[in-house]
Design an enzyme around this catalytic site. Structure first.
Site, PDB file in Angstrom:
ATOM      1  N   ASP A   1      23.001  67.636 -22.117  1.00 60.64           N
ATOM      2  CA  ASP A   1      21.660  67.566 -21.516  1.00 60.64           C
ATOM      3  C   ASP A   1      21.442  68.781 -20.608  1.00 60.64           C
ATOM      4  OD1 ASP A   1      19.224  66.692 -20.558  1.00 60.64           O
ATOM      5  OD2 ASP A   1      20.061  65.140 -19.249  1.00 60.64           O
TER       6      ASP A   1
ATOM      7  N   TYR B   1     -12.636  31.907 -11.933  1.00 63.04           N
ATOM      8  CA  TYR B   1     -14.106  31.840 -12.088  1.00 63.04           C
ATOM      9  C   TYR B   1     -14.822  31.603 -10.757  1.00 63.04           C
ATOM     10  CZ  TYR B   1     -13.514  30.976 -17.150  1.00 63.04           C
ATOM     11  OH  TYR B   1     -13.224  31.062 -18.477  1.00 63.04           O
TER      12      TYR B   1
ATOM     13  N   HIS C   1     -15.992  26.651 -22.749  1.00 60.14           N
ATOM     14  CA  HIS C   1     -14.737  27.384 -22.994  1.00 60.14           C
ATOM     15  C   HIS C   1     -14.034  26.792 -24.211  1.00 60.14           C
ATOM     16  CE1 HIS C   1     -10.927  29.411 -22.240  1.00 60.14           C
ATOM     17  NE2 HIS C   1     -11.504  30.081 -21.246  1.00 60.14           N
TER      18      HIS C   1
ATOM     19  N   ASP D   1     -10.821  25.196 -26.125  1.00 58.07           N
ATOM     20  CA  ASP D   1      -9.878  24.240 -25.526  1.00 58.07           C
ATOM     21  C   ASP D   1      -8.436  24.779 -25.465  1.00 58.07           C
ATOM     22  OD1 ASP D   1      -9.139  24.166 -28.140  1.00 58.07           O
ATOM     23  OD2 ASP D   1      -9.460  22.017 -28.427  1.00 58.07           O
TER      24      ASP D   1
HETATM   25  C1  SPV Z   1      16.540  61.578 -18.778  1.00 60.67           C
HETATM   26  O1  SPV Z   1      16.415  60.447 -19.234  1.00 60.67           O
HETATM   27  O2  SPV Z   1      16.869  62.544 -19.461  1.00 60.67           O
HETATM   28  C2  SPV Z   1      16.298  61.829 -17.355  1.00 60.67           C
HETATM   29  C3  SPV Z   1      16.489  60.759 -16.381  1.00 60.67           C
HETATM   30  O3  SPV Z   1      16.002  62.949 -17.009  1.00 60.67           O
HETATM   31  S1  SPV Z   1      18.086  60.912 -15.762  1.00 60.67           S
HETATM   32  O4  SPV Z   1      19.007  60.960 -16.892  1.00 60.67           O
HETATM   33  O5  SPV Z   1      18.339  59.777 -14.921  1.00 60.67           O
HETATM   34  O6  SPV Z   1      18.164  62.137 -14.996  1.00 60.67           O
HETATM   35 MG    MG Z   2      16.265  64.394 -18.467  1.00 60.51          MG
END
Ligand code: SPV
Ligand code: MG
Length: 430
Positions: free
Chosen positions: A202, A73, A87, A89
């Site tokens: 992936d 403040y 204010h 408490d």
């Molecule tokens: C994912 O989580 O799919 C990523 C990050 O792309 S990594 O796996 O670290 O590449």
């Molecule tokens: Mg990825």
């Protein structure tokens, strides 16, 4: 003069009691906390400063409203020299007690007085806020929240989700650390864990319709915003449609990486063949993506793989500046070097030149670096990219083995949640 400091995000009877109390002593000036000041208190208002001010302006007994730009403040008190501060408490025993002491000391030196009234336990702003978020009340909807949160908090924490149950864990986990209530700001739709949980590699084998269906299911039962792992983004002509679909379901940001050909997970590094796109091609992809978005709030973040593929720091920095020139809202820099020196080197050099661009890190390898250190270095998004799937899997695998080995499940009970707990896990099960 009476000074009352408020956030007044969800205006309730407790505020009225404070203002009425203030009016018993004199004319009430409200120091309305700006978003920056709210951030210091770890609060993210649902409503903008202007909207909160608009409500307060019509409240009986409020004479003046001005900005309080810090959680402390002192600056306003020095300017205004009020006779009273009013204010609740409740701040006596929270981390806000340091601000309370400052106020008491200031008033003592300036012949003022602190008036504290019992905190209204009948009003629970946290519960009200959760309810409001669930019902999508407020100035910001889910697709806008990533941008809004970065703007107000500076840095946000994001955790991987791979199905609605994992997302509910991220949604509901809250921990008090040093008196501050912490939670995750949003979800990471990881290509690694989304494809792994579907039993696929992936390598962009899970198509975008399937990825979006998973997000829809997650969004059905949660409120937090999401950052989408867009892999390479595919062909620029296809990426346009991906961006529009993501915006439509309510995703706040996409991260696309500068690789070409069959994409493999970055954490393999050069153990598998992976190729980086040219600066020109990838810059073009970024420009296409930015043009495709329909709202102002969607973020396109360019992910640089130069360090993963050992193409050098210089290459990574050149690409970062080029991608931002091409329109990217930010950069995700990835690294596999465990000691963290490489990532810190990049962050420092990048921030020296790029003051405003969003900077994202994924501390899977350099996992010893705490969140606050990234904050001090000028990082804006920290993504914990795979931890919920990686932590669930070993336990499931062990229980499966044990049931075979023991010919029964008795020995594995301690690794399993009680049946009663799972029956009550999801509200509405009964
Ligand atoms: C994912 O989580 O799919 C990523 C990050 O792309 S990594 O796996 O670290 O590449
Ligand atoms: Mg990825």
């Amino acid at each position: 003069m009476v000074y009352i400091s408020l956030i007044a995000d969800i205006f309730h009877a407790g505020h009225i009691r404070l203002i009425n109390e203030g009016n018993k002593y004199g004319e009430v000036t409200i120091g309305l906390l700006t978003n920056k000041a709210c951030e210091e208190l770890n609060e993210t208002p649902l409503l903008s400063y202007e909207k909160r001010k608009e409500v307060l302006k019509s409240v009986k007994g409020v004479k003046i409203i001005l900005e309080q730009n810090e959680a402390s403040y002192l600056n306003n008190l020095k300017k205004l020299k009020p006779n009273y501060v009013v204010h609740g408490d409740d701040w006596k025993n929270t981390f806000q007690k340091k601000y309370r002491s400052e106020v008491i000391n200031f008033l003592k030196d300036n012949r003022g007085k602190l008036i504290e009234i019992p905190y209204s336990a009948d009003v629970n702003p946290i519960k009200l806020k959760e309810q409001a978020l669930k019902n999508n009340v407020g100035s910001f909807s889910r697709h806008q929240m990533i941008k809004h949160l970065i703007k107000t908090k500076g840095i946000i924490r994001i955790l991987e989700v791979h199905n609605p149950l994992s997302a509910l864990i991220v949604e509901n986990t809250k921990e008090k650390v040093n008196d501050i209530e912490l939670e995750f700001d949003g979800f990471w739709s990881s290509s690694l864990t989304d494809s792994t949980s579907k039993g696929k590699p992936d390598i962009e084998a899970v198509d975008i319709s399937s990825r979006i269906k998973s997000i829809d299911e997650i969004f059905d039962v949660t409120t937090k915003p999401m950052i989408f792992d867009g892999d390479t983004g595919g062909k620029p002509e296809h990426l346009e449609f991906t961006i529009k679909s993501l915006e439509r379901v309510g995703v706040g940001a996409i991260i696309i990486e500068d690789k070409v050909g069959l994409k493999k997970n970055s954490l393999f590094g050069n153990d598998v063949f992976q190729k980086q796109d040219s600066v020109e091609n990838f810059s073009n992809k970024i420009t296409v993506a930015k043009k495709a978005q329909r709202t102002d709030d969607f973020l396109v973040i360019a992910r640089i793989e130069s360090l993963i593929l050992e193409n050098g720091m210089e290459d990574a920095l050149i690409r970062a500046h080029e991608y931002i020139k091409a329109g990217a809202d930010g950069i995700m820099i990835h690294s596999r070097v465990k000691n963290g020196l490489e990532i810190i080197d990049f962050i420092t050099k990048f921030r020296a030149k790029e003051k405003d661009a969003i900077l994202v890190v994924v501390p899977t390898s350099f996992n010893h670096i705490p969140f606050d250190e990234f904050k001090n270095l000028g990082v804006n998004i920290v993504i914990y990219a795979n931890h919920l799937l990686r932590s669930a899997y070993p336990n499931m695998k062990q229980v499966a083995s044990e049931i075979l080995i023991n010919g029964r499940s008795l020995e594995s009970e301690s690794k399993c949640m009680p049946i009663k707990e799972i029956l009550n896990l999801i509200p509405g099960t009964k």
